[in-house]
Write a protein that holds these residues in place. Structure first.
Motif, PDB file in Angstrom:
ATOM      1  N   ASN A  85       0.978   2.437   7.636  1.00 30.30           N
ATOM      2  CA  ASN A  85       1.264   2.017   8.997  1.00 30.30           C
ATOM      3  C   ASN A  85       1.708   3.234   9.781  1.00 30.30           C
ATOM      4  O   ASN A  85       2.097   4.228   9.195  1.00 30.30           O
ATOM      5  N   TYR A  86       1.660   3.138  11.127  1.00 35.35           N
ATOM      6  CA  TYR A  86       2.189   4.227  11.934  1.00 35.35           C
ATOM      7  C   TYR A  86       3.706   4.095  11.945  1.00 35.35           C
ATOM      8  O   TYR A  86       4.234   3.116  12.468  1.00 35.35           O
ATOM      9  N   VAL A  91       5.917  -2.884  14.881  1.00 35.84           N
ATOM     10  CA  VAL A  91       4.923  -3.694  14.181  1.00 35.84           C
ATOM     11  C   VAL A  91       3.869  -4.194  15.177  1.00 35.84           C
ATOM     12  O   VAL A  91       2.671  -4.160  14.901  1.00 35.84           O
ATOM     13  N   ASN A  94       1.612  -1.390  15.953  1.00 36.66           N
ATOM     14  CA  ASN A  94       0.788  -1.122  14.784  1.00 36.66           C
ATOM     15  C   ASN A  94      -0.405  -2.056  14.736  1.00 36.66           C
ATOM     16  O   ASN A  94      -1.546  -1.625  14.543  1.00 36.66           O
ATOM     17  N   ILE A  95      -0.108  -3.330  14.935  1.00 36.66           N
ATOM     18  CA  ILE A  95      -1.189  -4.315  14.881  1.00 36.66           C
ATOM     19  C   ILE A  95      -2.128  -4.129  16.063  1.00 36.66           C
ATOM     20  O   ILE A  95      -3.346  -4.254  15.942  1.00 36.66           O
ATOM     21  N   PRO A 130       8.009  -0.353  11.080  1.00 35.50           N
ATOM     22  CA  PRO A 130       7.545  -0.671   9.720  1.00 35.50           C
ATOM     23  C   PRO A 130       8.551  -0.295   8.629  1.00 35.50           C
ATOM     24  O   PRO A 130       8.618  -0.958   7.605  1.00 35.50           O
ATOM     25  N   GLN A 138       5.325  -4.861   5.027  1.00 33.31           N
ATOM     26  CA  GLN A 138       4.563  -3.687   5.447  1.00 33.31           C
ATOM     27  C   GLN A 138       3.080  -3.892   5.159  1.00 33.31           C
ATOM     28  O   GLN A 138       2.228  -3.551   5.972  1.00 33.31           O
ATOM     29  N   GLN A 139       2.799  -4.468   3.998  1.00 36.97           N
ATOM     30  CA  GLN A 139       1.402  -4.680   3.646  1.00 36.97           C
ATOM     31  C   GLN A 139       0.791  -5.776   4.520  1.00 36.97           C
ATOM     32  O   GLN A 139      -0.374  -5.723   4.872  1.00 36.97           O
ATOM     33  N   THR A 141       1.568  -6.177   7.596  1.00 36.40           N
ATOM     34  CA  THR A 141       1.292  -5.486   8.851  1.00 36.40           C
ATOM     35  C   THR A 141      -0.040  -4.748   8.762  1.00 36.40           C
ATOM     36  O   THR A 141      -0.879  -4.835   9.659  1.00 36.40           O
ATOM     37  N   ALA A 142      -0.234  -4.040   7.653  1.00 34.54           N
ATOM     38  CA  ALA A 142      -1.494  -3.309   7.468  1.00 34.54           C
ATOM     39  C   ALA A 142      -2.678  -4.279   7.462  1.00 34.54           C
ATOM     40  O   ALA A 142      -3.732  -4.001   8.037  1.00 34.54           O
ATOM     41  N   ARG A 145      -3.422  -5.487  10.940  1.00 32.72           N
ATOM     42  CA  ARG A 145      -4.147  -4.486  11.718  1.00 32.72           C
ATOM     43  C   ARG A 145      -5.630  -4.518  11.369  1.00 32.72           C
ATOM     44  O   ARG A 145      -6.490  -4.314  12.220  1.00 32.72           O
TER      45      ARG A 145
END
Lengths: 363, 294, 362
Positions: A85-86, A91, A94-95, A130, A138-139, A141-142, A145
């Motif tokens: 993530n950045y 969040v 990021n998304i 994140p 976190q995952q 979030t990834a 995205r």
């Protein structure tokens, strides 16, 4: 939309990382690439994404040949084992990042992000960074995205490998629901057969850069077309017994004679491998047909409700999975039972020649 | 949908680089090659001499001396800077406020231009006004780099060590930082001594960066020009006349274009050969660790 | 070899503090018997690695003492504690051969060549590394490397304990089986005290005689795999152990009867009355639930989905909003959306405010 690999090979130096793979994935399906480390899962994903070009063969997307097209020009999203993530963006940002790059208007971004965040249960985390999230979040979030892009193809490379066991379990249960909510083609790489079975969908079993079988996961599990697929799909490991059929007798070294029943009489005389799964090896006689064998206990593992008994028979290691607690001493000799109805038989080329009655009867 | 297409646009992107390389490298190099086979008596009249200049060069004592001096100098530089750099890197703190302090003070020498370094040391070492030179002289040590070849060598070596050891330190430090803690913990548990930790963990893990450090320092020291030029101009006598200084003397000082061209080609080939050796060694080591990691 | 005692151990990474939230490890007392196989199980951040590092001496606890036998080793550095540790990622000495790797701990302790050689060869045979003894360790696969790490611990016959910090993280599933059973076998052969840290319940339960379940810096239960499975003392243990975890559902409790969503179930045990403010829940493992045709006795449930995961099936069923997981046998057919959910009352537990309470058998 449909992803098709036609006779794709990838040669690096003198080694084939992928050799002659043909696969077709339909839109809205979950496709699992299952195999041990270095079996070619990641290489295959890179070819699908367009990060690498195949040495030979072609990649087709929606009927068009996209073999030479760069990854930026394909509508592809990827999620990795590491939580990428950045770190300096929230969040939400990021998304939203793939949408911002695509130049989507502000209100539309909000709508899209909210939709994906709800799907992944991140609604309350949107303002956080994140680093303040747990690994699972976190995952997520990834993953969000990757989903928000509305990519035609979403590639997930062992996305749960760095998560705790229980978090994995939770996400595994949610993933099929999340996947079915979008129309993308999902490709999911994993080393764990249990993960593949929990996720369902289709599975391509990989071995040394080759697809050994592709089909609905449970089908690949219960009807493996070759020994290597059966082994790849077995966790705990598959029990195997090399035998020779001679004049209506089936012999293992001179230790064991297997009664010639069911479909076995039709087989020509030759060398075969009998295989069956650990939960089909028993501590008690389960049917009249059961064959008793004396085995030496190597080690017993107890999970609380079940016991894994590792036994040695004339130099072969088998695992027996029995319900309940059974604690055997090391080197103790015990009697175990196998059921010929549950035998898979593979010929000398490792191709399946006999499907267990138990499986065959289900239809 | 996206169609596969043959795209030749990329060639146009490469064109500027082609031109740049042509003008900055290929054409000058060809001119040098051209000069090396010809002689001139001025007024732009050239005539063909074949391999004469190369033959002369191979038998020239002056060239041999410069070459040996150069090899000796590079060897000394490597022998001092590499171990010293590793030692300093090992001594540097791995966390806390000391890290930025050390890193910044280590990078400072690297930011100073060559000729400034030369000038600093030239003044620093002067017996009349330099702090170092004067101090040494007043302690009764006979130090005068303009007269004493040994003093001149020591000055140039110390200067180079001061200027460039930091590079080795920074590279080694980066290598050291990439070693996971588990290795040190395992070594403790295995009862390994400090030396064993260095020999079996730190050194193997630093191998990659160290080879880069050795390569960079070797090439740089082999091409040293500015510092000896600023300090003594290659003297006293010819004692610090390294290959590059000799080359410049020949080309610019004596205007012997032909021999100078031949020499610069030979010089170039020597560096190319040595770099190739380093490169081969380096990529072999890299290959080995890659296989191990897979 | 030694038994290990942890006395009033607590650890805060920010140093001594009065704020209990600063403690990654809250005060705990534990005794580990000589030669036992133990597992520290818990989610990431529960303090299990902190505890392991305190035992190995890589961390000095903020409070409390670590005793090996009866000697206080709290302040002793790692190398003097005579322990071995295997890490998440295999640690091997790249430039050495497998033989040299295994011999390294002995060589460092100044043992003679004649003593080292037979032991290394014997150990390599037990680990299945004899073929690779003279190859460079860096060329081996992850599981072989992890065996070498383990071997460096086993080679010293005098170690007090061998500690494992999630050692199978980078190993492929099929190899995990081999390594795990080999580890267990070696434990039986050598009899070292072994402490195994993991978040993976299968690894913990199959490895250990006794499992210590940790949650947020505290020990929530210490017990045999069987006890953890059958009678989790805390709802967290119920949830964390088992795949899927224990079904835990709010209920009303009256003597030997519970009421779930208006449906009554009679239990084997009778429980004392609980205060009305208490949170009362019933816990039952998916393995002890059974789905029957709707006309049979049991809780009427709606089947949400049934996943065939090979060796058995997992059904998700709902009573109103309450979800239950049910483990069904490999070959079992269930038709229709509705079924009857039967409880195995011998394996039904009652939790009050997340803690197990004992009932009385009539």
């Amino acid at each position: 939309m449909q992803l098709e690999l036609r006779k794709v090979s990838k040669k690096v130096g003198k080694e084939f990382h992928i050799s002659d793979v043909s696969l077709t994935f339909e839109a809205g399906t979950l496709n699992i690439l299952l195999g041990p480390t270095l079996s070619g899962k990641t290489s295959l994903m890179r070819l699908m994404a367009g990060l690498d070009q195949p040495s030979s063969g072609t990649v087709h997307f929606g009927g068009n040949d996209v073999t030479g097209v760069a990854v930026q020009k394909r509508n592809v999203a990827m999620v990795y084992q590491q939580f990428i993530n950045y770190p300096n963006l929230s969040v939400f940002e990021n998304i939203a990042s793939p949408l911002r790059i695509a130049g989507v208007a502000g209100p539309e971004i909000k709508k899209q992000v909210a939709k994906v965040a709800a799907l992944l249960k991140l609604e309350n985390m949107l303002a956080r960074s994140p680093q303040e999230l747990s690994g699972g979040q976190q995952q997520r979030t990834a993953l969000a995205r990757a989903l928000v892009k509305g990519a035609d193809l979403v590639l997930l490379d062992e996305p749960l490998a760095n998560l705790d066991y229980k978090l994995r379990e939770e996400l595994r249960e949610e993933l099929p629901r999340i996947f079915s909510a979008t129309g993308s083609i999902f490709v999911y790489a994993t080393t764990e057969p249990s993960e593949a079975l929990l996720l369902g969908g289709n599975t391509a079993s990989l071995h040394q850069g080759q697809v050994t079988q592709f089909g609905p996961t449970i089908e690949v599990f219960s009807r493996p077309q070759n020994l290597i697929t059966a082994r790849t799909l077995s966790d705990p490991p598959l029990n195997m017994l090399p035998v020779t059929k001679l004049n209506n007798r089936i012999l293992f070294k001179s230790h064991l004679e297997i009664p010639v029943l069911g479909q076995l009489p039709q087989l020509p005389d030759d060398d075969y491998t009998i295989a069956f799964r650990p939960h089909h090896l028993y501590l008690h006689r389960t049917s009249d047909k059961a064959i008793a064998v004396k085995a030496k206990v190597a080690v017993t593992e107890i999970t609380g409700s079940e016991s894994y008994v590792h036994v040695d028979i004339a130099g072969i290691r088998w695992v027996l999975l029995a319900p309940g607690i059974h604690n055997f001493a090391v080197h103790e000799t015990i009697e175990i039972f196998m059921d010929p109805d549950q035998f898979y038989v593979f010929d000398r080329n490792d191709a399946l020649v006999v499907t267990p009655n138990a499986v065959a009867n289900v239809e | 949908m996206i169609q596969k297409q043959v795209n030749q646009k990329a060639w146009f992107m490469v064109l500027p680089v082609f031109l740049l390389v042509a003008f900055s490298a290929v054409i000058p190099l060809m001119t040098v090659v051209n000069y090396s086979f010809q002689d001139t008596f001025g007024s732009n009249q050239f005539f063909w001499v074949g391999m004469d200049w190369f033959r002369d060069l191979m038998h020239s004592e002056r060239f041999h001396d410069a070459f040996l001096r150069q090899i000796a100098f590079s060897s000394i530089i490597l022998a001092i800077e590499i171990p010293l750099g590793i030692a300093i890197a090992l001594a540097m703190p791995r966390k806390g406020w000391g890290v930025p302090v050390c890193l910044i003070s280590m990078s400072l020498p690297l930011l100073i231009p060559w000729n400034v370094v030369g000038t600093i040391w030239q003044i620093f070492g002067r017996v009349d006004i330099g702090l170092l030179g004067h101090s040494l002289a007043s302690m009764g040590i006979d130090y005068n780099y303009t007269q004493d070849p040994i003093a001149a060598w020591i000055t140039i070596i110390v200067m180079d060590v001061w200027h460039w050891t930091s590079l080795v330190v920074l590279l080694s430090y980066a290598g050291l930082c990439s070693i996971p803690d588990a290795y040190y913990q395992a070594a403790k548990i295995d009862g390994a001594s400090r030396i064993a930790v260095f020999r079996y963990i730190q050194l193997p893990k630093m191998q990659g960066v160290l080879l880069i450090a050795v390569l960079l320092r070797f090439m740089d020291s082999f091409m040293i020009y500015t510092e000896p030029f600023v300090i003594t101009g290659g003297g006293p006598g010819n004692s610090t006349t390294f290959m590059s200084i000799d080359l410049v003397k020949m080309a610019v000082g004596q205007f012997d274009l032909g021999p100078a061209a031949a020499m610069s080609l030979v010089y170039f080939l020597i560096i190319l050969l040595l770099s190739w050796i380093f490169y081969t060694v380096m990529s072999n080591v890299g290959e080995e660790s890659k296989n191990g990691g897979a | 070899m030694a038994h290990i005692t942890l006395k009033d151990i607590a650890h805060s990474y920010t140093g001594e503090s009065d704020n209990p939230y600063d403690y990654a490890l809250k005060e705990l007392n534990l005794t580990w018997r000589d030669g036992g196989a133990y597992a520290l199980l818990g989610p990431s951040g529960c303090g299990k690695t902190t505890l392991l590092n305190i035992i190995s001496g890589l961390l000095t606890p903020t409070r409390g003492q670590v005793l090996f036998n009866d000697e206080n080793v709290t302040r002793l550095p790692t190398e003097q504690r005579n322990i071995a540790q295997i890490f998440q990622f295999p640690v091997i000495y790249d430039t050495m051969t497998v033989f040299q790797n295994l011999a390294f701990p002995l060589k460092n302790r100044g043992r003679s060549k004649t003593e080292i050689e037979p032991r290394v060869i014997e150990l390599a045979r037990m680990l299945g590394l004899e073929k690779d003894l003279y190859t460079k360790a860096q060329h081996l696969t992850a599981d072989a490397k992890q065996k070498i790490s383990l071997g460096r611990g086993l080679i010293r016959q005098s170690v007090n304990a061998i500690l494992f910090d999630e050692p199978l993280t980078v190993i492929d599933p099929q190899m995990k089986w081999e390594l795990r059973s080999q580890l267990k076998y070696l434990h039986k052969q050598f009899g070292f005290t072994m402490i195994y840290v993991t978040h993976d319940q299968t690894e913990a339960l199959t490895f250990a005689d006794e499992v210590i379940v940790m949650y947020e810096g505290e020990i929530v239960q210490v017990g045999t795999p069987e006890a953890l499975f059958e009678r989790p003392e805390h709802t967290f243990v119920g949830y964390f152990i088992g795949s899927p975890g224990m079904n835990i559902t709010p209920c009303e409790l009256q003597g030997n009867r519970i009421v779930i969503e208006g449906h009554e179930i009679t239990l084997d045990c009778t429980y004392t009355d609980q205060p009305s403010s208490a949170k009362i829940e019933v816990g039952i493992r998916p393995e002890y639930l059974r789905l029957a045709p709707p006309q049979e006795k049991g809780l009427p449930v709606k089947i949400i989905k049934i996943d065939d995961i090979g060796r058995h099936k997992i059904a998700r069923v709902a009573v109103n909003e309450r979800i239950f997981h049910v483990v069904m046998p490999e070959i079992s057919a269930m038709t229709g959306d509705h079924a009857s959910l039967a409880f195995d009352t011998a394996h039904t537990n009652i939790y009050v405010n997340d803690h197990l309470i004992a009932g009385e058998r009539p």
